[in-house]
Scaffold this active site. Structure first.
Site, PDB file in Angstrom:
ATOM      1  N   LYS A  14       0.834  -1.214   0.000  1.00 37.71           N
ATOM      2  CA  LYS A  14       0.000   0.000   0.000  1.00 37.71           C
ATOM      3  C   LYS A  14       0.860   1.252   0.000  1.00 37.71           C
ATOM      4  CE  LYS A  14       0.836   1.433   4.370  1.00 37.71           C
ATOM      5  NZ  LYS A  14       1.717   2.509   4.611  1.00 37.71           N
ATOM      6  N   VAL A 103      10.791  -5.080   3.805  1.00 37.01           N
ATOM      7  CA  VAL A 103      10.364  -5.095   5.212  1.00 37.01           C
ATOM      8  C   VAL A 103      10.645  -3.747   5.874  1.00 37.01           C
ATOM      9  CG1 VAL A 103      10.712  -6.273   7.424  1.00 37.01           C
ATOM     10  CG2 VAL A 103      10.865  -7.564   5.278  1.00 37.01           C
ATOM     11  N   ALA A 104       9.703  -3.300   6.714  1.00 39.11           N
ATOM     12  CA  ALA A 104       9.846  -2.034   7.448  1.00 39.11           C
ATOM     13  C   ALA A 104      10.219  -0.894   6.502  1.00 39.11           C
ATOM     14  CB  ALA A 104      10.852  -2.169   8.600  1.00 39.11           C
ATOM     15  N   GLY A 109       4.117  -4.348   4.413  1.00 39.73           N
ATOM     16  CA  GLY A 109       4.301  -5.727   3.963  1.00 39.73           C
ATOM     17  C   GLY A 109       3.843  -6.756   4.991  1.00 39.73           C
ATOM     18  N   ALA A 112       0.179  -6.922   4.931  1.00 45.49           N
ATOM     19  CA  ALA A 112      -0.222  -7.586   3.685  1.00 45.49           C
ATOM     20  C   ALA A 112      -0.160  -9.097   3.865  1.00 45.49           C
ATOM     21  CB  ALA A 112       0.697  -7.143   2.538  1.00 45.49           C
ATOM     22  N   ASP A 144      -3.277  -1.851   9.268  1.00 49.95           N
ATOM     23  CA  ASP A 144      -3.310  -1.822   7.799  1.00 49.95           C
ATOM     24  C   ASP A 144      -3.827  -3.122   7.180  1.00 49.95           C
ATOM     25  OD1 ASP A 144      -2.170   0.698   7.951  1.00 49.95           O
ATOM     26  OD2 ASP A 144      -0.130  -0.024   7.632  1.00 49.95           O
TER      27      ASP A 144
HETATM   28  P1  ATP Z   1       3.987  -0.838   9.511  1.00 48.69           P
HETATM   29  O1  ATP Z   1       3.129  -1.884   8.844  1.00 48.69           O
HETATM   30  O2  ATP Z   1       4.186  -1.055  11.000  1.00 48.69           O
HETATM   31  O3  ATP Z   1       3.664   0.556   9.122  1.00 48.69           O
HETATM   32  P2  ATP Z   1       6.054  -1.078   7.573  1.00 48.69           P
HETATM   33  O4  ATP Z   1       5.034  -1.021   6.541  1.00 48.69           O
HETATM   34  O5  ATP Z   1       7.101  -0.035   7.540  1.00 48.69           O
HETATM   35  O6  ATP Z   1       5.451  -1.094   9.000  1.00 48.69           O
HETATM   36  P3  ATP Z   1       6.417  -3.969   7.590  1.00 48.69           P
HETATM   37  O7  ATP Z   1       7.100  -4.554   6.398  1.00 48.69           O
HETATM   38  O8  ATP Z   1       4.978  -4.229   7.777  1.00 48.69           O
HETATM   39  O9  ATP Z   1       6.800  -2.444   7.586  1.00 48.69           O
HETATM   40  O10 ATP Z   1       7.263  -4.467   8.842  1.00 48.69           O
HETATM   41  C1  ATP Z   1       7.147  -3.917  10.146  1.00 48.69           C
HETATM   42  C2  ATP Z   1       7.695  -4.942  11.160  1.00 48.69           C
HETATM   43  O11 ATP Z   1       6.767  -6.014  11.239  1.00 48.69           O
HETATM   44  C3  ATP Z   1       8.998  -5.582  10.755  1.00 48.69           C
HETATM   45  O12 ATP Z   1      10.093  -4.908  11.315  1.00 48.69           O
HETATM   46  C4  ATP Z   1       8.894  -7.008  11.271  1.00 48.69           C
HETATM   47  O13 ATP Z   1       9.617  -7.179  12.466  1.00 48.69           O
HETATM   48  C5  ATP Z   1       7.427  -7.207  11.605  1.00 48.69           C
HETATM   49  N1  ATP Z   1       6.776  -8.321  10.833  1.00 48.69           N
HETATM   50  C6  ATP Z   1       5.980  -9.264  11.348  1.00 48.69           C
HETATM   51  N2  ATP Z   1       5.538 -10.103  10.406  1.00 48.69           N
HETATM   52  C7  ATP Z   1       6.048  -9.689   9.242  1.00 48.69           C
HETATM   53  C8  ATP Z   1       5.948 -10.156   7.899  1.00 48.69           C
HETATM   54  N3  ATP Z   1       5.220 -11.227   7.576  1.00 48.69           N
HETATM   55  N4  ATP Z   1       6.596  -9.464   6.952  1.00 48.69           N
HETATM   56  C9  ATP Z   1       7.316  -8.369   7.273  1.00 48.69           C
HETATM   57  N5  ATP Z   1       7.470  -7.898   8.530  1.00 48.69           N
HETATM   58  C10 ATP Z   1       6.840  -8.544   9.518  1.00 48.69           C
END
Ligand code: ATP
Length: 314
Positions: A14, A103-104, A109, A112, A144
């Protein structure tokens, strides 16, 4: 009779075309008004029956994803199992996540993957929850997750989980994502925003609620990419830039190279650029990679639908 061995669901990343952040609430969260937009960068989540719940992650940033109960996909599996009460049918699952969403990176993600796991287990276990019931479960897993189920373009309120689809013509927008080295932690970016606001006279009053940007909604209704580019906004951007100053250079480079608009994705550090056409997006992606202002780039389009089961082949 067909025996279902595994189910795969595909789920988009997103963007937030607007992210308006209110003051911190009593529970530490912030009230938001956001315009979510799902784009064609997909993770795939496969679930198969197994003795116990396990998760394997491959692809982009796989090494930094938790493999235990903190993994949002596993949390989604557990939440659906509780709701389904299906005896042996809902016993353990092997979850395999093929990540393309960094990630993060501000692209949700993890949320998602949770949405994809819900959709896939709903099918694997033949639970038959309606989209409405799945959305209720999703909202309890993370802010989200409900949008990752819905997809398209939608206004999110509360913590982002109260969704209203945006009424807009079927315009396809062309985006370039510039991925950064490293990650930003969402809670740390919100904390930086609170600090910045506390130190500035221009901070919004403590009781001021965020509002939906009428200009952005009108740009979406018109389907005019140039107007949309002008209207993009993200209250978290100054906070993300304070923690990751090099992103200023990335944003400036994209605008100099002709992007119609630029902003940090959610809590960052991904930078997002809107291009006038598929050709412009390609030129912009090539030039941005050449400029050395990011780790890598991706061209995506939006809006795209939310999490959905990938039809089995053969
Ligand atoms: P947020 O969704 O909190 O705004 P983001 O979009 O920046 O964060 P994500 O990729 O969702 O980032 O990852 C946030 C944190 O979620 C990561 O640091 C990780 O430790 C944790 N996490 C848990 N499950 C997952 C997953 N399946 N994929 C990615 N990260 C995950």
């Amino acid at each position: 009779m067909t025996i279902v061995t595994g189910v795969t669901a595909r789920v988009p990343a997103k963007l937030n075309l607007q992210l308006a952040v209110g003051p911190p609430r009593g529970d530490g969260y912030h009230d938001l008004v956001t315009v979510f937009h799902a784009v064609s960068l997909f993770d795939e989540v496969t679930v198969e029956p197994a003795g116990q719940d396990t998760v394997t992650v491959t692809g982009e940033g796989a090494g930094t994803v938790p493999r235990d109960g903190d993994n949002l996909a596993l949390r989604a599996v557990a939440a659906l199992r509780k709701r389904a009460r299906g005896g042996n049918r809902t016993a353990g699952v092997r979850v395999t996540i093929a990540k393309r969403i960094p990630v993060a990176a501000g692209l949700a993600g993890g949320s998602a993957d949770a949405a994809a796991a819900l959709v896939a287990c709903n099918e694997l276990w033949t639970v038959g929850l309606t989209p409405q019931r799945l959305a209720e479960l999703a909202a309890a897993i993370g802010s989200d997750v409900a949008f990752a189920l819905l997809g398209g373009t939608a206004v999110g309120r509360g913590r982002g989980e109260r969704l209203t689809p945006a009424l807009a013509p079927a315009t396809q927008y062309h985006w370039v994502l510039a991925f950064a080295e490293g990650q930003l932690s969402t809670p740390q970016v919100y904390a930086a925003l609170d600090r910045l606001r506390a130190s500035q006279e221009a901070a919004p009053p403590a009781d001021q609620q965020p509002g939906l940007d009428a200009g952005l909604m009108s740009a979406l209704r018109s389907g005019d990419a140039a107007l949309l580019g002008q209207a993009l906004s993200n209250d978290l951007q100054p906070a993300a830039l304070s923690l990751y100053p090099a992103l200023r250079k990335t944003l400036a480079a994209g605008l100099e190279l002709g992007a119609l608009g630029a902003l940090v994705a959610g809590s960052g550090p991904t930078c997002v650029f809107l291009a006038a056409s598929a050709e412009r997006a390609l030129e912009l992606a090539v030039s941005l990679s050449g400029a050395g202002v990011c780790r890598s780039v991706a061209r995506v389009t939006g809006p795209v639908p939310g999490a959905a089961v990938v039809p089995a082949q053969g």
